[in-house]
Motif scaffolding. Structure first.
Motif, PDB file in Angstrom:
ATOM      1  N   SER A  56       0.809  -0.854  -0.078  1.00  0.00           N
ATOM      2  CA  SER A  56       0.038   0.285   0.183  1.00  0.00           C
ATOM      3  C   SER A  56       1.455   0.889  -0.332  1.00  0.00           C
ATOM      4  CB  SER A  56      -0.969  -0.331   1.188  1.00  0.00           C
ATOM      5  OG  SER A  56      -0.100  -0.364   2.607  1.00  0.00           O
ATOM      6  N   ALA A  57       0.194   2.713  -0.144  1.00  0.00           N
ATOM      7  CA  ALA A  57       1.215   4.105  -0.062  1.00  0.00           C
ATOM      8  C   ALA A  57       2.603   3.676   0.730  1.00  0.00           C
ATOM      9  CB  ALA A  57       0.182   4.702   0.007  1.00  0.00           C
ATOM     10  N   ASN A  58       2.109   3.246   1.926  1.00  0.00           N
ATOM     11  CA  ASN A  58       3.460   3.217   3.199  1.00  0.00           C
ATOM     12  C   ASN A  58       3.576   2.115   3.380  1.00  0.00           C
ATOM     13  OD1 ASN A  58       3.199   6.263   3.088  1.00  0.00           O
ATOM     14  ND2 ASN A  58       0.982   5.834   3.846  1.00  0.00           N
ATOM     15  N   GLY A  59       3.538   0.894   2.671  1.00  0.00           N
ATOM     16  CA  GLY A  59       3.317   0.034   3.630  1.00  0.00           C
ATOM     17  C   GLY A  59       5.261  -0.831   3.072  1.00  0.00           C
ATOM     18  N   SER A  60       5.170  -1.855   3.738  1.00  0.00           N
ATOM     19  CA  SER A  60       6.384  -2.474   4.064  1.00  0.00           C
ATOM     20  C   SER A  60       5.955  -3.815   2.705  1.00  0.00           C
ATOM     21  CB  SER A  60       6.521  -2.826   4.687  1.00  0.00           C
ATOM     22  OG  SER A  60       5.348  -3.697   5.279  1.00  0.00           O
ATOM     23  N   LEU A  61       6.707  -4.285   2.492  1.00  0.00           N
ATOM     24  CA  LEU A  61       7.047  -5.750   1.544  1.00  0.00           C
ATOM     25  C   LEU A  61       6.261  -6.777   2.673  1.00  0.00           C
ATOM     26  CD1 LEU A  61      10.200  -5.971  -0.152  1.00  0.00           C
ATOM     27  CD2 LEU A  61       8.166  -5.100  -0.442  1.00  0.00           C
ATOM     28  N   SER A  62       6.640  -6.657   4.102  1.00  0.00           N
ATOM     29  CA  SER A  62       5.761  -7.966   4.499  1.00  0.00           C
ATOM     30  C   SER A  62       4.324  -7.552   4.958  1.00  0.00           C
ATOM     31  CB  SER A  62       6.646  -7.363   5.674  1.00  0.00           C
ATOM     32  OG  SER A  62       6.129  -8.883   6.811  1.00  0.00           O
ATOM     33  N   GLU A  63       4.192  -6.307   5.089  1.00  0.00           N
ATOM     34  CA  GLU A  63       2.588  -6.021   5.222  1.00  0.00           C
ATOM     35  C   GLU A  63       2.184  -6.525   3.911  1.00  0.00           C
ATOM     36  OE1 GLU A  63      -0.200  -1.305   4.265  1.00  0.00           O
ATOM     37  OE2 GLU A  63       1.150  -2.980   2.909  1.00  0.00           O
TER      38      GLU A  63
END
Ligand code: URP
Ligand code: ZN
Ligand code: ZN
Length: 461
Positions: free
Chosen positions: A98-105
């Motif tokens: 997502s816009a600010n998300g990590s790879l794990s998220e």
């Protein structure tokens, strides 16, 4: 030896060639291959007069993808039911942060989309959309069981675009860590310029959806493939070009492979059976996908690439949008949600146009739809072949029996099909996933949510 299930008297396709006989299944695994296997106490599936082939891996799908201002219409329930009907037993989707998300998220988000819904086994390629932030998360994702990554050279407005720094740096990391980078290769700045030049009310009035192919000449794909192949050659990082659609692309890959560059190419079945003449139709906008359909000479060259070997995999890039979603374009081709349904027809189209029309053998088809994708994506020998010890993922198809493609009888959520009215052989009469019958007599019977996530390990060589 006793079995839970015996598939009896089929033409069984294995990596060592085909034989007429049986498959013994114990639990989730193939336990024996042979003739006249013991059927005492076993469920017997009669495959007389049928081909028995390894379940298909569609390693390029987008289910429930937020894209082009909407969300793609097949989710893990409908998408994997459609898959099963077409003999597909494994899908690999793309987890996009997502816009600010990590790879794990991103992985967590896609896991939730699949869990409890997927009929078949699945995993994800992890999309790197903000290289500076994501680069140090790659190793952790490999430790978590995700070994393939993806970068898009376009889609700036979606927030997904990667530049040369990202491509180069990620390929270096692939080399170090044993992963593989998948790339959507189109030249973004040239594409932007061509779109801007054509984006006028007069042109849109005159050409409508034909502006989609008009603004994506073959050099848009070719230049991008050439560039990223260069970064693979420089770094030694394993590279996989997704949905290659042009003759020029196939030429570049062939030459690169001959030089020893670790690059692999995939095409999608729509680039093998359709061309851009569909944009002349009244409903031509429905066929907008990215990259767009190309010319008959490209179609021919891709088939040749499959025969020669520079094209290793056939997938679908399934990204379903309904007629209503496609109508969002309102005459502006840049607003058409891009993508088409595909999972249900991948094998029927490949079998009918490829095997029955003499462009490939049945063995070649199994190689391009099952064995190669499983090997390339790190799922072999668990998936991708009928052999002892492998998961009992099997499709049983009649050699000639045809079904007319009709959205009203299909499992996909699409209310249209690019192949509406086509008579196709190769739908799966019986599909088994890890020993469970999930399609019987061409109808889906499997339990929703039975599909499992497939962890993978990185290459060590
Ligand atoms: O048209 C397509 N292919 N939609 C999905 C996004 C992509 O580029 O694969
Ligand atoms: Zn793409
Ligand atoms: Zn895609």
């Amino acid at each position: 030896m006793r079995f839970d299930t015996v598939i009896k008297s089929g033409n069984v396709v294995t990596p060592a060639g085909s034989y007429s006989g049986d498959i013994g299944i114990t639990g989730e695994k193939i336990a024996a291959l042979g003739v006249d296997l013991d059927t005492d106490g076993a469920t017997v599936i009669d495959a007389t007069g049928h081909h028995v082939i390894p379940g298909v891996l569609d390693v390029h799908v987008h289910l429930e993808l937020p894209f082009c201002g909407t969300v793609s219409a097949d989710d893990y329930r409908t998408g994997t039911r459609a898959a099963a009907r077409g003999g597909v037993t494994t899908v690999i989707d793309f987890a996009i942060p997502s816009a600010n998300g990590s790879l794990s998220e991103a992985a967590d988000t896609w896991m939730k989309k699949a869990e409890g819904k997927s009929l078949i086994d699945y995993t994800f390629h992890i999309c790197i959309t903000r290289y500076q932030e994501h680069k140090d998360q790659i190793e952790g994702m490999i430790d978590r069981g995700f070994t393939t990554f993806k970068e898009f050279m376009i889609y700036e407005s979606e927030g997904w675009q990667s530049d040369d720094r990202a491509l180069f740096g990620t390929l270096e990391r692939m080399r170090q860590l044993g992963g593989m980078l998948l790339v959507h290769a189109e030249s973004s700045r040239v594409l932007d310029e061509l779109i801007a030049r054509h984006h006028t009310p007069a042109m849109m009035q005159q050409y409508g959806a034909r502006l989609h192919p008009m603004t994506r000449p073959n050099f848009v794909e070719a230049e991008a493939i050439q560039r990223v192949v260069q970064w693979s050659e420089a770094t030694g990082g394993r590279l996989y070009i997704v949905h290659m659609s042009t003759a020029e692309g196939a030429d570049i890959i062939r030459a690169a492979q001959a030089r020893g560059v670790p690059v692999i190419a995939e095409t999608c079945v729509q680039y093998l059976v359709l061309d851009d003449s569909v944009f002349e139709r009244e409903d031509g906008h429905l066929f907008a996908c990215c990259p767009q359909l190309k010319k008959p000479k490209d179609v021919q060259r891709l088939w040749e690439g499959l025969r020669h070997g520079e094209v290793s995999v056939i997938s679908t890039d399934t990204c379903t949008f309904t007629r209503e979603q496609k109508a969002m374009w309102e005459g502006d081709w840049t607003k058409i949600p891009m993508g088409m349904p595909g999972l249900e027809t991948l094998m029927p189209l490949t079998y009918t146009s490829g095997v029955l029309e003499g462009r490939m053998t049945l063995d070649d088809m199994c190689m391009k739809l099952s064995t190669n994708p499983a090997k390339i994506m790190g799922l072999y020998p668990r998936k991708g072949a009928i052999q002892v010890g492998a998961d009992a993922d099997v499709a049983i198809i009649h050699p000639e029996k045809r079904h007319k493609v009709s959205p009203s009888t299909m499992e996909t959520n699409a209310d249209w099909s690019p192949y509406d009215g086509w008579d196709l052989a190769g739908f799966s009469r019986t599909t088994l996933s890890r020993g469970d019958v999930i399609v019987d007599d061409y109808k889906v019977v499997g339990r929703e949510g039975r599909g499992q996530w497939l962890p993978r390990t990185a290459r060590t060589n």
